[in-house]
Design an enzyme around this catalytic site. Structure first.
Site, PDB file in Angstrom:
ATOM      1  N   HIS A  88       0.861  -1.189   0.000  1.00 45.98           N
ATOM      2  CA  HIS A  88       0.000   0.000   0.000  1.00 45.98           C
ATOM      3  C   HIS A  88       0.891   1.230   0.000  1.00 45.98           C
ATOM      4  CE1 HIS A  88      -3.404   2.619   0.733  1.00 45.98           C
ATOM      5  NE2 HIS A  88      -2.648   3.261   1.611  1.00 45.98           N
ATOM      6  N   ASP A 167     -15.609   2.511   7.185  1.00 46.05           N
ATOM      7  CA  ASP A 167     -14.622   3.494   6.710  1.00 46.05           C
ATOM      8  C   ASP A 167     -15.249   4.454   5.712  1.00 46.05           C
ATOM      9  OD1 ASP A 167     -11.912   4.581   6.425  1.00 46.05           O
ATOM     10  OD2 ASP A 167     -12.160   3.892   4.372  1.00 46.05           O
ATOM     11  N   ARG A 174     -14.996  12.652   7.927  1.00 53.88           N
ATOM     12  CA  ARG A 174     -13.689  13.277   8.188  1.00 53.88           C
ATOM     13  C   ARG A 174     -13.401  14.372   7.163  1.00 53.88           C
ATOM     14  NH1 ARG A 174      -9.853   8.547   7.677  1.00 53.88           N
ATOM     15  NH2 ARG A 174      -8.243  10.131   7.952  1.00 53.88           N
ATOM     16  N   SER A 189      -8.143   3.612   8.811  1.00 47.89           N
ATOM     17  CA  SER A 189      -8.835   3.671   7.523  1.00 47.89           C
ATOM     18  C   SER A 189      -8.099   2.801   6.494  1.00 47.89           C
ATOM     19  CB  SER A 189      -8.880   5.136   7.068  1.00 47.89           C
ATOM     20  OG  SER A 189      -9.260   5.242   5.731  1.00 47.89           O
ATOM     21  N   LYS A 193      -9.233  -1.532   5.129  1.00 47.92           N
ATOM     22  CA  LYS A 193      -9.442  -1.955   3.750  1.00 47.92           C
ATOM     23  C   LYS A 193      -8.388  -2.975   3.316  1.00 47.92           C
ATOM     24  CE  LYS A 193      -9.542   2.379   2.846  1.00 47.92           C
ATOM     25  NZ  LYS A 193      -9.723   3.784   2.605  1.00 47.92           N
TER      26      LYS A 193
HETATM   27  N1  URA Z   1      -6.026   6.751   2.616  1.00 50.79           N
HETATM   28  C1  URA Z   1      -7.064   6.115   3.232  1.00 50.79           C
HETATM   29  O1  URA Z   1      -7.514   5.071   2.777  1.00 50.79           O
HETATM   30  N2  URA Z   1      -7.562   6.656   4.349  1.00 50.79           N
HETATM   31  C2  URA Z   1      -7.099   7.806   4.893  1.00 50.79           C
HETATM   32  O2  URA Z   1      -7.598   8.222   5.913  1.00 50.79           O
HETATM   33  C3  URA Z   1      -6.046   8.454   4.237  1.00 50.79           C
HETATM   34  C4  URA Z   1      -5.514   7.900   3.105  1.00 50.79           C
END
Ligand code: URA
Length: 440
Positions: A88, A167, A174, A189, A193
């Site tokens: 990631h 999320d 947010r 967050s 995922k």
């Molecule tokens: N990428 C995400 O998936 N979530 C965040 O809060 C910031 C970057």
């Protein structure tokens, strides 16, 4: 599933506001209320602000992230025998590394089940880049995704609404309550995922610099450690590679242009920094997946498949399996979309390029149509920026700094931004590597 206690959201908000830790049951009950929308926006927003100011202790962070992860589907890839490792990136300008990396790692025997997001703002998304290949589909069902991860060792799809729905709601709130920039909220967050992909381990490319979320190495370390805390609690080790994101990665920014540059890397050439990131992140993925005895041995394996054509072969198979035209690997120029016009932007003064501001280049790409200002905006796959000069290069008036591939949209805004992005001085500190630190 155990029954969660009845909670009064305002009592939990008050507790967090006062700096107290929430119990696992309280955290899970709150996230459940986020997911089923029984807690209204104003109370969720107040909790986000309380977390923004008070943070989450490690134990709280692990439970909060786990509750977010289990708010939706978690893929079960246990039928696939090889190790499953993903990467990631926290997002950078010209960051196309997933494209050469995923097939290269798969060619070395580690499976890469990659569920990616779309780009928003000045950093592009992997899905948008792949979709510039005619026919390529990122909307496969989970059965086909699992089958391709098993047979090819790699598949790249988009997030479904069923992955981490908590999320989705938290992120949307947010975004409008000034609570995006919070380490525990970003870490949970991302991990809610990524862990839903059914991976065994994760390699995090944590970008640091002008063009990144994290502007300093200290901030990047803090985010990396929070992500590692969540991974450790879930039994999924995370290796964090902190990398320099001051100047754009490679020479191409824009979707089809970045695909072409990725193909060059897959064929053993391409810009040195783009290859370096692919090799170093790939080496870590092979080590995490136990097919290399050390990260350095992993790097050698990645170099070999980039140089002997095996990684490019996997990429062509992946494209064909996902409905795209595999001839793009052999002849990118004849398959990828092209802009109708090009504009050469030239230097106005003499000197040495001391900086290239990634953020400005990214925003210039946005003006040309390569990115989205709003989630619903359409991307133009053909447009973007081709950089001809690098930090340390000597320029004179008239030296071509960049070629803008455009379709008559946003050209003058992009020109101004790019001209400002090239900072010309008397000398330059030329970075020799993008790799700043590796936290295992
Ligand atoms: N990428 C995400 O998936 N979530 C965040 O809060 C910031 C970057």
């Amino acid at each position: 599933m155990a029954t969660l206690p009845q909670i009064l959201p305002q009592a939990l908000i008050r507790k967090k506001r006062n700096g107290e830790a929430l119990s696992p049951d309280e955290l899970r009950a709150f996230v459940a209320g986020v997911t089923d929308a029984s807690i209204p926006d104003y109370q969720v927003s107040a909790m986000l602000m309380a977390i923004y100011f008070r943070g989450l202790q490690d134990e709280e962070l692990a439970v909060w992230a786990d509750a977010m992860l289990h708010s939706g589907d978690v893929l079960d890839l246990s039928s696939i025998s090889r190790a499953k490792v993903d990467k990631h990136s926290t997002g950078g300008v010209g960051d196309k590394i997933s494209l050469p990396l995923a097939p290269a790692v798969a060619a070395c025997g580690v499976a890469v089940p990659m569920v990616s997001g779309r780009g928003l703002g000045h950093t592009g998304g992997t899905l948008d880049k792949l979709e510039s290949i005619p026919g390529f589909s990122v909307n496969l069902d989970i059965e086909r995704f699992t089958e391709l991860v098993d047979t090819l060792g790699v598949c790249l799809i988009g997030q479904t609404a069923k992955i981490a729905p908590a999320d989705k709601r938290l992120y949307a709130l947010r975004d409008v309550t000034a609570t995006v920039e919070s380490v525990p909220l970003i870490a949970s967050s991302i991990m809610s995922k990524k862990l839903a992909e059914g991976i065994d381990a994760l390699v995090l490319d944590c970008k640091v610099g002008h063009g990144a979320f994290m502007k300093t190495i200290e901030e990047a370390r803090e985010l990396a450690k929070a992500i590692q805390t969540i991974g450790r609690a879930a039994g999924k080790p995370v290796t964090a590679v902190l990398t320099d994101m001051n100047a754009p990665i490679g020479t191409m920014v824009g979707n089809a242009l970045e695909v072409a540059e990725s193909i060059a890397v897959l064929k053993g050439s391409g810009p040195a920094d783009t290859r370096e990131l692919t090799v170093v992140l790939g080496g870590e993925m092979l080590y995490a997946g136990n097919v290399a005895s050390s990260p350095e041995a992993g790097q050698k394996q990645i170099e070999a498949v980039l140089d002997n054509g095996k990684a490019a072969e996997v990429f062509a198979k992946l494209i064909e399996a996902q409905g795209g035209d595999p001839n793009v690997v052999e002849s990118p120029d004849s398959v990828l979309p092209k802009s109708r016009a090009k504009y050469d932007l030239v230097a106005k003064e003499s000197g040495v390029i001391s900086r290239i501001e990634a953020q400005e280049i990214g925003v210039a790409g946005l003006w040309l149509g390569a990115g989205r200002k709003r989630t619903k905006d359409e991307i133009d796959p053909a447009v973007g920026i081709e950089l001809h000069c690098n930090v340390g290069d000597k320029v004179d008036p008239g030296t071509v700094l960049a070629t803008l591939h455009h379709n008559e949209r946003g050209l003058s805004e992009a020109q101004d931004l790019i001209l400002n992005a090239f900072v010309v001085g008397e000398s330059a500190d030329v970075p020799t590597t993008r790799i700043l630190e590796i936290l295992r």
